[in-house]
Design a protein around this motif. Structure first.
Motif, PDB file in Angstrom:
ATOM      1  N   LYS A 238       0.917   7.619   0.120  1.00 50.18           N
ATOM      2  CA  LYS A 238       2.217   8.282   0.078  1.00 50.18           C
ATOM      3  C   LYS A 238       2.656   8.359  -1.370  1.00 50.18           C
ATOM      4  O   LYS A 238       2.611   7.377  -2.088  1.00 50.18           O
ATOM      5  CB  LYS A 238       3.226   7.481   0.911  1.00 50.18           C
TER       6      LYS A 238
ATOM      7  N   GLY B 146       4.066   8.256  -4.967  1.00 48.51           N
ATOM      8  CA  GLY B 146       4.999   7.388  -5.666  1.00 48.51           C
ATOM      9  C   GLY B 146       4.838   5.920  -5.360  1.00 48.51           C
ATOM     10  O   GLY B 146       5.239   5.075  -6.135  1.00 48.51           O
ATOM     11  N   PHE B 147       4.270   5.598  -4.220  1.00 51.29           N
ATOM     12  CA  PHE B 147       4.102   4.198  -3.851  1.00 51.29           C
ATOM     13  C   PHE B 147       2.761   3.676  -4.360  1.00 51.29           C
ATOM     14  O   PHE B 147       1.738   4.319  -4.181  1.00 51.29           O
ATOM     15  CB  PHE B 147       4.153   4.027  -2.337  1.00 51.29           C
ATOM     16  N   LYS B 148       2.801   2.521  -5.000  1.00 51.37           N
ATOM     17  CA  LYS B 148       1.576   1.917  -5.496  1.00 51.37           C
ATOM     18  C   LYS B 148       1.253   0.678  -4.656  1.00 51.37           C
ATOM     19  O   LYS B 148       1.969  -0.319  -4.712  1.00 51.37           O
ATOM     20  CB  LYS B 148       1.769   1.509  -6.955  1.00 51.37           C
ATOM     21  N   ILE B 149       0.210   0.764  -3.865  1.00 53.86           N
ATOM     22  CA  ILE B 149      -0.144  -0.339  -2.971  1.00 53.86           C
ATOM     23  C   ILE B 149      -1.004  -1.367  -3.695  1.00 53.86           C
ATOM     24  O   ILE B 149      -2.007  -1.036  -4.304  1.00 53.86           O
ATOM     25  CB  ILE B 149      -0.882   0.190  -1.720  1.00 53.86           C
ATOM     26  N   ARG B 150      -0.579  -2.615  -3.649  1.00 57.24           N
ATOM     27  CA  ARG B 150      -1.323  -3.693  -4.303  1.00 57.24           C
ATOM     28  C   ARG B 150      -2.089  -4.560  -3.295  1.00 57.24           C
ATOM     29  O   ARG B 150      -3.173  -5.001  -3.556  1.00 57.24           O
ATOM     30  CB  ARG B 150      -0.359  -4.602  -5.055  1.00 57.24           C
TER      31      ARG B 150
END
Lengths: 149, 149
Positions: A129, A131-135
Motif C-alpha cells: 500500500k 506510503g507504508f513501509k513494512i518492517r
DNA sequence: ACAAATAATGCAACTGAGTTGCAATTAGGA
DNA sequence: TCCTAATTGCAACTCAGTTGCATTATTTGT
C-alpha cells in the motif's frame, strides 16, 4: 507447590538464567521451570495458581516474567481479552525471534501456542500500500488445538 | 467539541446508524462522524479528548463503541500496550470482514491502520503443524506510516 | 568461607481501563 | 402528542498491572 518440579531440569534452568545475567533465585527457578514444561503460553494468574499464591508475590511474578521477556528468554502475547500470556522460546531460540513466528489461538480452550513461520511465504502476505513501509509481520491464527480438535 | 463536525456527512451517518438498527443520537452522530473522518483507528481516550470529556460520558462512549462493533459498523484492535482502538469498516464494508484484512502498526506514531489482504497468498502463510486446525488468520504489520515515513 | 555490594523480593498503596446497576432522559413509532 | 423501549450519565466498583520502599538473598572478590 502444585506442579511437578522436575529436579533434572534445574541445571538447564540455572544455565539459561546465568547465561542471560539473571541471578538464580527460588522464584526464577520455579517460574522458568514451569514455563519450560508448558507448550502453551501461560498467564500470570495461571502461573500464580499453579505455583501457589503463597509461594510467590504477585508483583514479584510480574517482575520475573518481564525480566524473562527483557532478556529474551521468553516473549509475551496479548489474549483477546487483553491479558498477557508468557511463553519461553523453543529449544533453538537463538534463531527464533518474534519476527518469524506466529501465535495460534485455540477458539475452544483459548490457549495460545507458538508456531514457526516460513519466511518466504510470509513476504507476500499483504498487498503493498503506497506510503507504508513494512518492517516486520506478525501472524495470529485461530482454530482448534490438538486437544480440542 | 474540538473537531470539525462535517454537517454534510450527517445524512450518511444517520443512514448508517438506522441501517444497523441503532437509534440516531447526539453521541452516536458525533462518534461515528469522527471515526469516519479518521483513516487510523482511534482509542477511547483519543475520541474522548477530541470530542471533549464534557460532551460525552466515558461509560456512554464505551457503550457506543461496543454497539458499533456489535452491529458490524466498526471493529476493534488491541494495541501493543493492550488498549482498544476502534475503526469503521471502509466504504465497501459488506465484503470487508476481520478475516481479510491486516492491521498496520506504525512504529513511530503508534497509530493503527487497516489493510486489505490478498486471500490466496494468505493461505500459505504458515507451515502446517500436526493436530492444529486453522480456521482463520490475522496479520499484524509493523513499520512506518505515510506521515512518519 | 565471609563480607560488601548489588540485585531481587514482598508488602501496601496506587493507577487506569473498562464494567455494573440504576435512575433520568430521549428517540421514534403508534 | 404520547408511550415504550433504548440510551445516557453518574457513582461506585473490578481487576490487571505498577510504584516506592524497606527487607532479604545472591554473587563476587578476598
Amino acid at each position: 507447590m502444585h506442579y511437578l518440579y522436575i529436579k533434572a531440569m534445574e541445571e538447564k534452568v540455572r544455565h539459561l538464567l546465568s547465561q542471560k545475567d539473571l541471578k538464580v533465585t527460588r522464584v526464577r527457578l520455579l517460574v522458568l521451570g514451569l514455563l519450560l514444561q508448558n507448550r502453551a503460553a501461560m498467564s500470570h494468574a495461571e502461573i500464580s495458581s499453579i505455583i501457589g499464591e503463597d509461594n510467590i508475590d504477585k508483583v514479584t511474578l510480574y517482575r520475573t516474567l518481564n525480566a524473562f521477556v527483557e532478556k529474551g528468554l521468553a516473549h509475551k502475547v496479548a489474549t483477546e481479552d487483553r491479558n498477557w500470556l508468557y511463553a519461553v522460546y523453543e529449544e533453538n531460540h537463538e534463531t527464533h525471534t518474534s519476527e518469524d513466528h506466529a501465535h495460534f489461538v485455540c477458539d475452544e480452550c483459548e490457549k495460545i501456542y507458538c508456531f514457526p513461520v516460513d519466511q518466504t511465504s510470509f513476504e507476500i502476505t499483504t498487498q503493498k500500500k503506497q506510503g507504508f513501509k513494512i518492517r516486520s509481520r506478525e501472524v495470529r491464527l485461530h482454530g482448534l488445538c490438538p486437544i480440542c480438535n
